[in-house]
Design a protein around this motif. Structure first.
Motif, PDB file in Angstrom:
ATOM      1  N   SER A 169       0.804  -1.222   0.000  1.00 51.26           N
ATOM      2  CA  SER A 169       0.000   0.000   0.000  1.00 51.26           C
ATOM      3  C   SER A 169       0.833   1.266   0.000  1.00 51.26           C
ATOM      4  N   VAL A 170       2.122   1.168   0.311  1.00 48.34           N
ATOM      5  CA  VAL A 170       2.964   2.361   0.370  1.00 48.34           C
ATOM      6  C   VAL A 170       4.208   2.121  -0.447  1.00 48.34           C
ATOM      7  N   GLY A 171       4.497   3.005  -1.383  1.00 42.91           N
ATOM      8  CA  GLY A 171       5.709   2.888  -2.179  1.00 42.91           C
ATOM      9  C   GLY A 171       6.882   3.534  -1.482  1.00 42.91           C
ATOM     10  N   GLU A 172       7.924   2.781  -1.221  1.00 41.74           N
ATOM     11  CA  GLU A 172       9.099   3.341  -0.569  1.00 41.74           C
ATOM     12  C   GLU A 172       9.878   4.243  -1.514  1.00 41.74           C
ATOM     13  N   ASP A 173       9.782   3.981  -2.812  1.00 39.14           N
ATOM     14  CA  ASP A 173      10.504   4.786  -3.793  1.00 39.14           C
ATOM     15  C   ASP A 173       9.505   5.665  -4.519  1.00 39.14           C
ATOM     16  N   GLU A 174       9.620   6.974  -4.323  1.00 43.13           N
ATOM     17  CA  GLU A 174       8.748   7.877  -5.038  1.00 43.13           C
ATOM     18  C   GLU A 174       9.076   7.822  -6.528  1.00 43.13           C
ATOM     19  N   GLY A 175       8.074   8.087  -7.355  1.00 39.92           N
ATOM     20  CA  GLY A 175       8.328   8.089  -8.779  1.00 39.92           C
ATOM     21  C   GLY A 175       7.437   7.112  -9.508  1.00 39.92           C
ATOM     22  N   THR A 176       7.945   6.574 -10.587  1.00 40.91           N
ATOM     23  CA  THR A 176       7.146   5.821 -11.544  1.00 40.91           C
ATOM     24  C   THR A 176       7.705   4.423 -11.742  1.00 40.91           C
ATOM     25  N   LEU A 177       6.811   3.462 -11.820  1.00 36.29           N
ATOM     26  CA  LEU A 177       7.197   2.104 -12.198  1.00 36.29           C
ATOM     27  C   LEU A 177       7.185   2.041 -13.722  1.00 36.29           C
ATOM     28  N   ASP A 178       8.329   1.831 -14.306  1.00 35.43           N
ATOM     29  CA  ASP A 178       8.482   1.834 -15.758  1.00 35.43           C
ATOM     30  C   ASP A 178       8.191   0.439 -16.311  1.00 35.43           C
ATOM     31  N   LEU A 179       7.085   0.320 -17.042  1.00 33.60           N
ATOM     32  CA  LEU A 179       6.702  -0.951 -17.664  1.00 33.60           C
ATOM     33  C   LEU A 179       6.750  -0.865 -19.188  1.00 33.60           C
ATOM     34  N   THR A 180       7.524   0.053 -19.711  1.00 32.83           N
ATOM     35  CA  THR A 180       7.572   0.214 -21.164  1.00 32.83           C
ATOM     36  C   THR A 180       8.097  -1.037 -21.864  1.00 32.83           C
ATOM     37  N   ALA A 181       8.891  -1.843 -21.147  1.00 30.18           N
ATOM     38  CA  ALA A 181       9.479  -3.029 -21.790  1.00 30.18           C
ATOM     39  C   ALA A 181       8.471  -4.151 -21.988  1.00 30.18           C
ATOM     40  N   ILE A 182       7.243  -4.039 -21.448  1.00 33.88           N
ATOM     41  CA  ILE A 182       6.285  -5.138 -21.644  1.00 33.88           C
ATOM     42  C   ILE A 182       5.898  -5.273 -23.113  1.00 33.88           C
ATOM     43  N   SER A 183       6.170  -4.255 -23.912  1.00 36.32           N
ATOM     44  CA  SER A 183       5.828  -4.351 -25.340  1.00 36.32           C
ATOM     45  C   SER A 183       6.573  -5.494 -26.026  1.00 36.32           C
ATOM     46  N   GLN A 184       7.656  -5.980 -25.402  1.00 34.96           N
ATOM     47  CA  GLN A 184       8.427  -7.079 -25.978  1.00 34.96           C
ATOM     48  C   GLN A 184       7.952  -8.451 -25.506  1.00 34.96           C
ATOM     49  N   LEU A 185       7.018  -8.472 -24.569  1.00 39.10           N
ATOM     50  CA  LEU A 185       6.539  -9.753 -24.018  1.00 39.10           C
ATOM     51  C   LEU A 185       5.383 -10.248 -24.876  1.00 39.10           C
ATOM     52  N   PHE A 186       5.692 -10.855 -26.024  1.00 35.71           N
ATOM     53  CA  PHE A 186       4.669 -11.153 -27.017  1.00 35.71           C
ATOM     54  C   PHE A 186       3.694 -12.236 -26.585  1.00 35.71           C
ATOM     55  N   GLU A 187       3.998 -12.974 -25.492  1.00 36.73           N
ATOM     56  CA  GLU A 187       3.091 -14.010 -25.009  1.00 36.73           C
ATOM     57  C   GLU A 187       2.247 -13.537 -23.818  1.00 36.73           C
ATOM     58  N   LEU A 188       2.391 -12.283 -23.388  1.00 35.67           N
ATOM     59  CA  LEU A 188       1.749 -11.802 -22.157  1.00 35.67           C
ATOM     60  C   LEU A 188       0.221 -11.857 -22.286  1.00 35.67           C
ATOM     61  N   ARG A 189      -0.394 -12.441 -21.259  1.00 34.00           N
ATOM     62  CA  ARG A 189      -1.852 -12.547 -21.218  1.00 34.00           C
ATOM     63  C   ARG A 189      -2.454 -11.799 -20.040  1.00 34.00           C
ATOM     64  N   TYR A 190      -1.686 -11.605 -18.984  1.00 30.26           N
ATOM     65  CA  TYR A 190      -2.226 -11.048 -17.739  1.00 30.26           C
ATOM     66  C   TYR A 190      -1.206 -10.093 -17.137  1.00 30.26           C
ATOM     67  N   LEU A 191      -1.646  -8.878 -16.799  1.00 26.50           N
ATOM     68  CA  LEU A 191      -0.776  -7.890 -16.137  1.00 26.50           C
ATOM     69  C   LEU A 191      -1.549  -7.243 -14.998  1.00 26.50           C
ATOM     70  N   TYR A 192      -0.972  -7.333 -13.789  1.00 27.56           N
ATOM     71  CA  TYR A 192      -1.576  -6.748 -12.583  1.00 27.56           C
ATOM     72  C   TYR A 192      -0.512  -5.932 -11.868  1.00 27.56           C
ATOM     73  N   VAL A 193      -0.845  -4.686 -11.510  1.00 26.15           N
ATOM     74  CA  VAL A 193       0.097  -3.823 -10.786  1.00 26.15           C
ATOM     75  C   VAL A 193      -0.644  -3.133  -9.655  1.00 26.15           C
ATOM     76  N   ARG A 194      -0.064  -3.191  -8.466  1.00 26.46           N
ATOM     77  CA  ARG A 194      -0.607  -2.492  -7.301  1.00 26.46           C
ATOM     78  C   ARG A 194       0.550  -1.924  -6.495  1.00 26.46           C
ATOM     79  N   GLY A 195       0.416  -0.687  -6.039  1.00 24.40           N
ATOM     80  CA  GLY A 195       1.393  -0.151  -5.095  1.00 24.40           C
ATOM     81  C   GLY A 195       2.090   1.122  -5.505  1.00 24.40           C
ATOM     82  N   PRO A 196       2.722   1.193  -6.679  1.00 28.49           N
ATOM     83  CA  PRO A 196       3.487   2.399  -6.999  1.00 28.49           C
ATOM     84  C   PRO A 196       2.564   3.604  -7.206  1.00 28.49           C
TER      85      PRO A 196
END
Length: 977
Positions: free
Chosen positions: A651-678
């Motif tokens: 529930s609390v991010g120790e590191d202020e800023g942004t979680l960079d997920l730009t590299a998921i564009s290369q995960l051609f088999e990805l079916r499910y993405l869940y992010v909580r916290g940042p």
């Protein structure tokens, strides 16, 4: 030699007619440019691959994921077939018409399909064996690992031809052609190696006679007896005595802080006992909380959770906070308050010594309950005061019998005489452990009630357990329940090992992961989510998982008991199903395992977190599912074949800023993405390469949503907590595949956005939506009216909810024409209705309704009262008529929860006739003004268990006293809280 296979003539033969002329003109040029010298010869162990195996024509590979075998559903998915079935499905696809232009591909695919189908049948049989011979187990592990590699190879093969650049120029197309040709050669080499491995595996199977090994031993609803057992166990099955003893220890006249420890073996019911004590005495304290610690607590996350449970104002901060700072905040909050806190499941003294720092000793009678398996911890919590330790004992023989009979037959008098002796022998092997009794009871309840079947279960428990109870014997009881699971449930059950201890697991989120991993079978074309929920309910019914959040017969979340989680992790380790690591060093040690890690859960929260070290050698490219509980994320580019990515940073991010997920564009088999916290999440500029993505859940603020998300034709679930787009994006109407959507509408700062109306109108095009949640921020009346009009067109909605600060603009939803004919849940408190819409009288499927109106009448209340399926109603009228509002006989026939909150004093006007609300359990009444009256006829609410009177949402002692007096003669003696 290899270079003799790469002549321009071969290219010309394998290319389409549209490209033959350019290639014939430039053949020699191409040969000189790209093949200046012969490549080295092949290793001796490899045979040259004929070019005809790789020949293709333009467009021969599918360009749409809808035609790919990835979405094939299989009848029954097991731990073995979870990898084998998708692979065989893809091989069958390669033999189909679509791939007919690939010379040699059909022949290779047919050969592998026959070999693997034979192995699959053996795998299914061996899966029923608990203890395999080492030779057989090694063969099973080898085949499973080989199958994963084969599927990855085929996925590479298909992916290469889905990436054509239609806008490329002529020279670029030639370059791409040569590049792909070489890539196909590499893939062909790998497939030839895998073919050899398949032949060797079948040879070993025949040589070691693996086939001869033999085993050693409609819609699903949650079993209503199970729900009752958790309630009855608290009052009927041995809880009364321990509860009263602990209450007596706690509630003495001592004014200083007192700690009582409940200590006992795992599965004895320490948490159940603590909860019962907590529920019995919590009304005597100013503030209270119940929270779990577990084996590897992250103290910052744990203490933030305690703040939340205490109801502290804004406990979650976007800035990093030290544990010392959080402790000071809690101590200051608890000062001068009389508090009751349960600290559940403490494993070591060091954790307790940190936790106890939050408890100020003000001398006002505060109390703390600690549960633990460890006597040293129990002593430390009580400062070694033996009188403060309550040692929980196993259930007596009589209570054990009652618990088992209630679980199996729903009554303590339901056991047939021929089963009495067998039942007694089974109970002896459970040693009075409630967890063991309920688990075995669930197993017996699912079996045919025959003496032979019960004797088989008795014999499986082992004779030595009757005289030597131990943790291992407890595990053997749980293992027996696992071995009796149907094959299709085992892989889904083992997948729970991806979660950390004491994690509350959402049912629907878990089902989406099962589907993404291909673990949910599809026997007769049913909806996969419905099948997955059936699987979940079966695990609940068998007591393999523990229910958490429930609502009117439906279970929405669960936990896994720590003993059961130990069993899961050990099974996963033996089957190489998934691996668990608690640091990056621990993850690196997995790299030395004999077989590749395919699913990985990394919990770096324990011990204060971990930082990714790029020097640690870890092969992540083969991982299909990755779950991170913590802050430090490995580079996403390392995950080539990832299908499921789950990031939970707390529930609390120790590191202020942004979680960079730009590299998921290369995960051609990805079916499910869940992010909580940042605080923020950055997605790539383009998502259209993620053609198999089904679930996108971002529980953080998105900086932007790529507009090409509309090209994800398989995306069915989209959850966006907040995004700077403001009003719905223009492209939302093109996302026809969505069946579940949660998205903010409007700007938090009150600003308006150009072209926002297009997105609002487009929402009405999503007619496949079944579940819609709108987070409503500031909207002008034209936009709000358009939003309501669009939602009215969504004819298949089952769940509709509006969240947000609310609006005083009159909603036009009341003027819609017969909308939402299939709606089951309608929560629209943030909208402002003038009156109860007349169309609500036709909502025959509606189960849950939250509604705010300016005015109401007796007739409108009657309209709601005639809804046949309504079980929960929250009704907030601003003004009520000054007349007696009698709820008559037959109204609200199945209603169990009624919250009535008029802005004016309605207590003097409210009454209940005999036969009204015959199933009402909880009555919550809030009045902005109160003149001292109470509703008449409450004695007619025969099932009433609890009443909660409030005055402006605050407890009023005078009001509580008046209701207690009015209910003193009620036949059911409901509690007044």
């Amino acid at each position: 030699p290899r270079h003799s296979l790469l002549t321009p003539t071969d290219w010309l033969i394998s290319s389409s007619s549209a490209f033959q002329r350019p290639f014939s003109l430039l053949a020699h040029t191409i040969q000189i440019r790209f093949l200046p010298r012969p490549p080295p010869p092949l290793p001796a162990r490899r045979r040259p691959i004929p070019v005809r195996l790789l020949s293709f024509t333009r467009g021969a590979f599918p360009t749409s994921p809808s035609t790919c075998p990835h979405q094939m559903a299989y009848e029954i998915v097991t731990v073995a077939s979870g990898v084998m079935d998708p692979l065989i499905g893809k091989l069958n696809a390669l033999m189909g018409e679509e791939y007919g232009k690939f010379t040699g591909v059909r022949k290779q695919a047919s050969f592998l399909e026959k070999e693997l189908s034979a192995m699959k049948a053996v795998l299914h049989k061996l899966e029923l064996v608990d203890e395999l011979d080492p030779t057989a187990k090694d063969w099973v592990d080898h085949v499973r690992d080989m199958s994963y590699d084969m599927e990855n190879c085929i996925d590479d093969f298909m992916h290469q031809f889905r990436a054509d650049d239609a806008k490329a120029g002529f020279i670029e197309k030639i370059t791409q052609f040569i590049k792909k040709f070489r890539q196909r050669l590499r893939i062909a080499d790998r497939m030839e190696e895998l073919k050899t491995l398949a032949l060797e595996a079948n040879d070993r199977r025949e040589r070691y006679k693996i086939d001869d090994w033999k085993p050693a031993s409609s819609s699903v609803v949650v079993d209503p007896r199970l729900r009752a057992i958790y309630q009855e166990a608290d009052t009927l099955v041995g809880i009364d005595g321990p509860r009263e003893e602990v209450v007596t220890q706690l509630m003495d006249t001592q004014k200083k802080l007192k700690v009582v420890s409940v200590v006992g073996f795992g599965g004895l019911g320490k948490t159940t006992l603590a909860k019962q004590v907590y529920d019995k005495i919590d009304s005597q304290f100013d503030c209270k909380a119940f929270f779990s610690v577990s084996q590897r607590p992250d103290m910052s996350e744990l203490l933030n959770n305690l703040q939340y449970k205490l109801g502290m104002n804004n406990p979650v901060s976007s800035r990093a906070r030290k544990v010392d700072d959080i402790i000071k905040e809690i101590r200051n909050y608890l000062k001068e308050k009389r508090y009751l806190i349960v600290v559940d499941d403490v494993w070591d003294e060091s954790a307790w010594y940190i936790i106890k720092c939050v408890f100020p000793e003000e001398g006002n009678g505060s109390r703390v309950i600690v549960t633990t398996r460890v006597e040293v911890v129990a002593g430390a919590a009580c400062q070694n005061d033996r009188e403060g330790i309550y040692k929980l004992e196993p259930l007596s023989e009589e209570n054990s019998r009652m618990l088992l009979l209630n679980r199996v037959f729903g009554s303590e008098h339901g056991c047939p005489p021929q089963l009495e002796q067998v039942m007694t022998e089974i109970l002896k092997k459970c040693h009075g452990l409630p967890l063991a009794i309920i688990t075995i009871g669930s197993l017996l309840a699912s079996q045919e009630r025959s003496r032979k079947g019960w004797e088989s279960i008795r014999d499986s428990l082992g004779a030595h357990s009757a005289t030597n109870p131990s943790l291992e014997e407890m595990k053997s009881i749980l293992n027996l329940s696992y071995m009796h699971l149907p094959a299709y449930l085992r892989a889904c059950f083992l997948y729970l090992g991806m979660y950390v201890e004491d994690y509350v697991i959402s049912r629907d989120d878990l089902v989406r992961q099962w589907i993404a991993e291909g673990l949910v079978g599809n026997l007769h074309g049913q909806d996969l989510e419905a099948v997955g929920r059936n699987y979940f309910n079966e695990l609940i019914n068998r007591s393999m998982i523990q229910l958490c959040e429930t609502s009117y017969g439906e279970v929405f979340s669960c936990k896994v008991h720590d003993l059961m989680l130990d069993l899961i992790v050990s099974k996963c380790d033996r089957n190489n199903f998934l691996s668990v690591a608690y640091s990056y060093e621990g993850m690196a040690r997995l790299h030395g395992c004999k077989y590749k890690v395919r699913r990985l859960s990394l919990s770096s929260m324990a011990g204060g977190g971990a930082t990714y070290d790029p020097t640690i050698t870890v092969n992540l490219s083969q991982i299909r599912s990755f779950t991170l509980f913590g802050k430090s994320m490995p580079p996403l580019v390392l995950f080539k074949y990832l299908r499921v990515l789950r990031i939970d940073q707390g529930s609390v991010g120790e590191d202020e800023g942004t979680l960079d997920l730009t590299a998921i564009s290369q995960l051609f088999e990805l079916r499910y993405l869940y992010v909580r916290g940042p605080d923020f999440v950055q997605l790539p500029a383009e998502l259209q390469g993620l053609v198999y993505l089904e679930t996108l859940h971002i529980d953080s603020e998105l900086k932007s949503i790529p507009s090409d998300i509309v090209h994800l034709s398989r995306l069915s679930y989209l959850y966006i907590e907040y995004c700077n787009h403001g009003v719905l994006p223009e492209w939302i109407g093109n996302m026809k595949s969505l069946n579940s959507l949660r998205m903010p509408v409007g700007m938090r700062n009150g600003q308006r956005e150009l072209n926002g109306m297009n997105g609002i109108i487009g929402l009405g095009e999503l007619t496949n939506l079944r579940d819609l949640t709108i987070i409503l921020w500031s909207l002008e009346k034209p936009e709000l009216d358009a939003l309501v009009c669009s939602i009215g067109k969504l004819c298949n909605l089952k769940h509709l909810q509006f969240n947000g600060p609310g609006t005083e603009i009159h909603s036009q939803m009341g003027s819609l024409s017969n909308p939402f004919q299939h709606i089951e849940e309608l929560k629209v408190l943030v909208l402002n209705f003038r009156r109860v819409p007349t169309w609500m009288g036709g909502l025959h499927c509606l189960r849950i309704l939250s509604l705010r109106v300016e005015e109401t009448s007796t007739d409108e209340v009657r309209l709601l009262g005639e809804l046949p399926s309504l079980v929960k109603l929250i009704f907030i009228p601003s003004h009520i008529p000054k007349e007696r509002a009698i709820l008559g006989t037959g109204l609200f026939p199945v209603l169990e929860y009624f919250h009535f909150w008029p802005k004016e004093d309605a207590m003097a006007y409210l009454g209940f006739e005999m036969g009204a609300m015959p199933n009402l359990r909880t009555l919550s009444l809030n009045s902005g003004e109160w003149g001292g009256s109470v509703p008449i006829g409450m004695e007619h609410l025969l099932c009433l268990q609890k009443i909660r009177p409030y005055r402006d949402l605050n407890h009023d002692a005078t009001m509580v006293s008046a209701f207690r007096d009015a209910l003193s003669l009620h036949p059911n003696h409901p509690s007044v809280e």
